[in-house]
Scaffold this motif. Structure first.
Motif, PDB file in Angstrom:
ATOM      1  N   LEU A 175       0.857  -1.185   0.000  1.00 21.07           N
ATOM      2  CA  LEU A 175       0.000   0.000   0.000  1.00 21.07           C
ATOM      3  C   LEU A 175       0.892   1.233   0.000  1.00 21.07           C
ATOM      4  O   LEU A 175       1.557   1.538   0.991  1.00 21.07           O
ATOM      5  CB  LEU A 175      -0.914   0.005   1.219  1.00 21.07           C
ATOM      6  CG  LEU A 175      -1.859   1.218   1.349  1.00 21.07           C
ATOM      7  CD1 LEU A 175      -2.745   1.359   0.113  1.00 21.07           C
ATOM      8  CD2 LEU A 175      -2.699   1.103   2.618  1.00 21.07           C
ATOM      9  N   ASP A 176       0.909   1.953  -1.113  1.00 23.23           N
ATOM     10  CA  ASP A 176       1.805   3.096  -1.264  1.00 23.23           C
ATOM     11  C   ASP A 176       1.193   4.356  -0.674  1.00 23.23           C
ATOM     12  O   ASP A 176       1.857   5.105   0.040  1.00 23.23           O
ATOM     13  CB  ASP A 176       2.122   3.303  -2.742  1.00 23.23           C
ATOM     14  CG  ASP A 176       3.471   3.951  -2.954  1.00 23.23           C
ATOM     15  OD1 ASP A 176       4.194   4.135  -1.963  1.00 23.23           O
ATOM     16  OD2 ASP A 176       3.814   4.263  -4.105  1.00 23.23           O
ATOM     17  N   LEU A 177      -0.070   4.610  -0.997  1.00 24.56           N
ATOM     18  CA  LEU A 177      -0.788   5.779  -0.504  1.00 24.56           C
ATOM     19  C   LEU A 177      -2.213   5.388  -0.163  1.00 24.56           C
ATOM     20  O   LEU A 177      -2.770   4.467  -0.764  1.00 24.56           O
ATOM     21  CB  LEU A 177      -0.806   6.894  -1.549  1.00 24.56           C
ATOM     22  CG  LEU A 177       0.503   7.593  -1.912  1.00 24.56           C
ATOM     23  CD1 LEU A 177       0.303   8.429  -3.165  1.00 24.56           C
ATOM     24  CD2 LEU A 177       0.999   8.460  -0.779  1.00 24.56           C
ATOM     25  N   PRO A 236      -5.959   8.518  -4.289  1.00 26.66           N
ATOM     26  CA  PRO A 236      -5.959   9.607  -3.305  1.00 26.66           C
ATOM     27  C   PRO A 236      -5.790  10.953  -3.989  1.00 26.66           C
ATOM     28  O   PRO A 236      -5.004  11.110  -4.928  1.00 26.66           O
ATOM     29  CB  PRO A 236      -4.745   9.269  -2.434  1.00 26.66           C
ATOM     30  CG  PRO A 236      -4.629   7.781  -2.529  1.00 26.66           C
ATOM     31  CD  PRO A 236      -5.018   7.442  -3.943  1.00 26.66           C
ATOM     32  N   GLN A 237      -6.558  11.929  -3.514  1.00 29.07           N
ATOM     33  CA  GLN A 237      -6.591  13.240  -4.146  1.00 29.07           C
ATOM     34  C   GLN A 237      -5.628  14.197  -3.461  1.00 29.07           C
ATOM     35  O   GLN A 237      -5.544  14.250  -2.228  1.00 29.07           O
ATOM     36  CB  GLN A 237      -8.010  13.809  -4.099  1.00 29.07           C
ATOM     37  CG  GLN A 237      -9.062  12.894  -4.727  1.00 29.07           C
ATOM     38  CD  GLN A 237      -8.830  12.690  -6.209  1.00 29.07           C
ATOM     39  OE1 GLN A 237      -8.893  13.638  -6.983  1.00 29.07           O
ATOM     40  NE2 GLN A 237      -8.572  11.455  -6.608  1.00 29.07           N
ATOM     41  N   ILE A 238      -4.920  14.979  -4.258  1.00 26.74           N
ATOM     42  CA  ILE A 238      -3.967  15.960  -3.738  1.00 26.74           C
ATOM     43  C   ILE A 238      -4.696  17.279  -3.510  1.00 26.74           C
ATOM     44  O   ILE A 238      -5.469  17.740  -4.354  1.00 26.74           O
ATOM     45  CB  ILE A 238      -2.808  16.161  -4.724  1.00 26.74           C
ATOM     46  CG1 ILE A 238      -2.053  14.836  -4.922  1.00 26.74           C
ATOM     47  CG2 ILE A 238      -1.855  17.249  -4.243  1.00 26.74           C
ATOM     48  CD1 ILE A 238      -0.960  14.903  -5.956  1.00 26.74           C
ATOM     49  N   SER A 239      -4.459  17.882  -2.345  1.00 29.14           N
ATOM     50  CA  SER A 239      -5.097  19.155  -2.018  1.00 29.14           C
ATOM     51  C   SER A 239      -4.418  20.293  -2.762  1.00 29.14           C
ATOM     52  O   SER A 239      -3.367  20.115  -3.392  1.00 29.14           O
ATOM     53  CB  SER A 239      -5.015  19.415  -0.509  1.00 29.14           C
ATOM     54  OG  SER A 239      -3.675  19.680  -0.138  1.00 29.14           O
ATOM     55  N   THR A 240      -4.991  21.495  -2.656  1.00 32.71           N
ATOM     56  CA  THR A 240      -4.400  22.649  -3.317  1.00 32.71           C
ATOM     57  C   THR A 240      -3.024  22.981  -2.744  1.00 32.71           C
ATOM     58  O   THR A 240      -2.212  23.625  -3.390  1.00 32.71           O
ATOM     59  CB  THR A 240      -5.316  23.873  -3.171  1.00 32.71           C
ATOM     60  OG1 THR A 240      -5.592  24.075  -1.764  1.00 32.71           O
ATOM     61  CG2 THR A 240      -6.622  23.661  -3.898  1.00 32.71           C
TER      62      THR A 240
END
Length: 473
Positions: free
Chosen positions: A396-398, A453-457
């Motif tokens: 599991l990387d992220l 997984p989503q990256i934030s601003t």
């Protein structure tokens, strides 16, 4: 934390011996008495020594610093590093050629080895941190000796004669609330203390009611939970279920508003509440003062608050991130390492009189998941145990967990290269379901997300996104 020694560098390299440890303890006291200047002199000398050592012993740093002058005295001349870069170059990063990422990963995936020596000489701990990406960190004897000296300096600053008497009256019992199934920092520290009659390590994975019962039986003089768990325990004390009166509560792992510190102290019979801001990358970084500021041990650690382009941020302004330099660890040099936390450095001297930069952390909010129990009663669960469970999943990387409904968690997973996504999902679902069942939350629905997984601003991945952050336990 950084604390420089008046002892020659060659002596510090033998810090595993009792005599060296004693010298480090004495020097920690001398450095604090000497104030900011004494700490800065020590830090500068140690920085020069560490850079030279890293260039000589680490192929990664030898390549990274190939265009720099032969002697580097200014920190700003060094390039920035981060967890992703260092983990990708792990075998070249470490200064012991016998250590490899393959061996380290195999060791980290065996919970029976928690706290045991790795490679014959080192301690090993893992973290996912604020980025959600797993890191493996090694600690040599020198760093443990520094950590011990910093802990002694911290406690002598925290405890009055009255506090010490109160601890003695309770038999000196200490309760560490830590994970018992992963190589995270708290578990490794607890394992190192195992066998001491006055220290009890309680599993953070216990259902809250069982943990409360164990603490009531133990009646600790010192209680050391994560910050978010400390809030949950305060709620149990306010409800009359937790009946302990510790002299000191030492919070770790996450940041909390000072109002919550005061609440915990009131709920636990007037306990003194203090906190540490540390990391696997630097387990002795800082400790809090009565004014609520975190003081960096500036003789053994350097922190640089910076903006998005790694330019210095002036005191009084919140940084985008902070760069960390650990001056104690030589097996895995940490130099200008992007720690990922936003901090604000106090622009004026702290009224407590403690030397070293005083800061507050905005980037380690103690997110908690509030989920309706089987009977509809809200159950508030700290996210750290969940992170620990997922951190031990091979491949599991992220990860990112989004609470999309009162009792629904959506799991965004990023498998490592070569890992079958279906097999990974089955493993994650089984482990997380097991944790939820132990917390009497077996009815919670786990959704498999199709998106990563989503990256934030801000350029980071937030591992947990609760449905609300305002619920109070």
């Amino acid at each position: 934390m950084r604390w420089m020694s008046t002892v020659p560098a060659s002596d510090c390299g033998r810090a595993g011996t009792k005599s060296s440890e004693a010298r480090l303890q004495v020097d920690a006291w001398v450095a604090k008495r000497g104030g900011e200047r004494a700490m800065a002199v020590r830090a500068r000398a140690r920085l020069v020594e560490l850079v030279a050592y890293a260039r000589t012993r680490s192929p990664y740093y030898r390549h990274l610093y190939r265009g720099l002058p032969s002697k580097v005295t200014e920190l700003a001349a060094l390039p920035v590093t981060d967890k992703s870069q260092l983990m990708a170059a792990f075998d070249d990063w470490v200064t012991d050629p016998a250590i490899t990422l393959e061996r380290a990963r195999a060791f980290a995936e065996d919970p029976a080895l928690i706290g045991r020596p790795f490679g014959g000489h080192y301690s090993l701990s893992t973290t996912s941190g604020t980025t959600g990406k797993r890191g493996i960190f090694l600690h040599d004897a020198r760093q443990w000796a520094v950590t011990s000296a910093m802990a002694t300096r911290m406690l002598t600053g925290w405890l009055t004669v009255r506090d010490t008497a109160r601890i003695a009256a309770c038999g000196g019992r200490t309760a560490l609330v830590v994970p018992d199934d992963a190589h995270v920092g708290g578990a490794v520290m607890a394992a190192r203390l195992r066998g001491r009659s006055r220290v009890a390590a309680l599993s953070v994975h216990r259902p809250l009611e069982e943990l409360v019962e164990a603490l009531n039986d133990l009646r600790p003089a010192v209680l050391a939970p994560s910050a978010s768990l400390g809030v949950l325990l305060a709620g149990q004390a306010e409800a009359g279920r937790l009946r302990i009166a510790p002299a000191l509560v030492c919070l770790g792992a996450e940041g909390l508003p000072m109002a919550e510190h005061a609440r915990i102290g009131r709920a636990l019979a007037g306990a003194k509440v203090r906190a540490t801001y540390n990391a696997n990358e630097c387990p002795f970084l800082s400790y809090s003062c009565p004014a609520g500021w975190l003081h960096v041990n500036a003789d053994w650690a350097i922190v640089e608050p910076v903006d998005e382009r790694y330019r210095p941020v002036p005191p009084g302004e919140a940084s985008h991130t902070v760069l960390l330099t650990n001056l104690a660890n030589r097996i895995q040099p940490i130099l200008r390492y992007d720690l990922g936390d936003a901090v604000t450095v106090r622009p004026d001297p702290c009224p407590c009189g403690t030397p070293g930069p005083a800061l507050r952390v905005q980037g380690r909010a103690a997110d908690r998941l509030t989920i309706p129990g089987a009977d509809g009663t809200p159950v508030t669960m700290a996210t750290r145990p969940v992170a620990i469970v997922l951190d031990t999943v091979p491949g599991l990387d992220l990860f990112q967990i989004v609470q999309t409904g009162p009792a629904t968690l959506r799991l965004r997973l990023a498998p490592a290269p070569g890992i079958d996504p279906d097999d990974l999902w089955d493993t994650v679902r089984a482990r997380l379901s097991g944790l939820l069942v132990r917390r009497h939350l077996g009815h919670v629905r786990l959704e498999r997300a199709s998106e990563r997984p989503q990256i934030s601003t801000g350029g980071k991945i937030r591992p947990f996104i609760p449905a609300t952050t305002s619920a109070k336990p």
